[in-house]
Write a protein that holds these residues in place. Sequence first.
Motif, PDB file in Angstrom:
ATOM      1  N   PRO A  44       0.868  -1.327  -0.096  1.00 17.01           N
ATOM      2  CA  PRO A  44       0.005   0.070   0.070  1.00 17.01           C
ATOM      3  C   PRO A  44       0.956   1.176  -0.047  1.00 17.01           C
ATOM      4  CG  PRO A  44      -0.834  -1.733   1.427  1.00 17.01           C
ATOM      5  CD  PRO A  44       0.349  -2.165   1.048  1.00 17.01           C
ATOM      6  N   ASP A  45       2.000   1.044   0.583  1.00 22.08           N
ATOM      7  CA  ASP A  45       2.658   2.498   0.378  1.00 22.08           C
ATOM      8  C   ASP A  45       3.212   2.651  -0.890  1.00 22.08           C
ATOM      9  OD1 ASP A  45       2.727   2.401   3.273  1.00 22.08           O
ATOM     10  OD2 ASP A  45       4.763   1.275   3.617  1.00 22.08           O
ATOM     11  N   ASP A  46       3.192   1.862  -1.813  1.00 18.40           N
ATOM     12  CA  ASP A  46       3.484   2.220  -3.109  1.00 18.40           C
ATOM     13  C   ASP A  46       2.685   3.357  -4.006  1.00 18.40           C
ATOM     14  OD1 ASP A  46       5.646   0.615  -3.143  1.00 18.40           O
ATOM     15  OD2 ASP A  46       4.665  -1.210  -3.664  1.00 18.40           O
ATOM     16  N   LEU A  47       1.735   3.392  -3.293  1.00 25.59           N
ATOM     17  CA  LEU A  47       0.403   4.516  -3.951  1.00 25.59           C
ATOM     18  C   LEU A  47       1.310   5.861  -4.150  1.00 25.59           C
ATOM     19  CD1 LEU A  47      -2.633   3.663  -2.106  1.00 25.59           C
ATOM     20  CD2 LEU A  47      -2.155   3.117  -4.384  1.00 25.59           C
TER      21      LEU A  47
END
Length: 110
Positions: A44-47
């Motif tokens: 999710p941090d890749d957003l």
Amino acid sequence: GDDDVEKILDVIIHPQGKTLAINGIAIQKVSDFIGKLNVILFSPDDLFIFNDQPKERRRWIDQEIAKINPTYVKHLNLLKSILKERNSLLKRERIDAMYYDILTERMIEH
């Protein structure tokens, strides 16, 4: 080729920093270590890739390309150095057009 040879990669993190080694031989430059182990991980941090500023996205993309193409790092660093020099030249009151052209040609090379 060299990519088909099994390697032992070591990353040791200690209070003084980190130590990198390939097959027990210490690596002095991190760029020599980059790209030796390629892994794809999405979280999710890749957003941030979609929400960050273009400069941050380019930086992230540059890092990812560098992992699979170590030569890219070399050319990217040379390009950034030449760009910095060319930008400095453009801030001067009088611009040496020939030098500007030489810097531009060198940028195109990289």
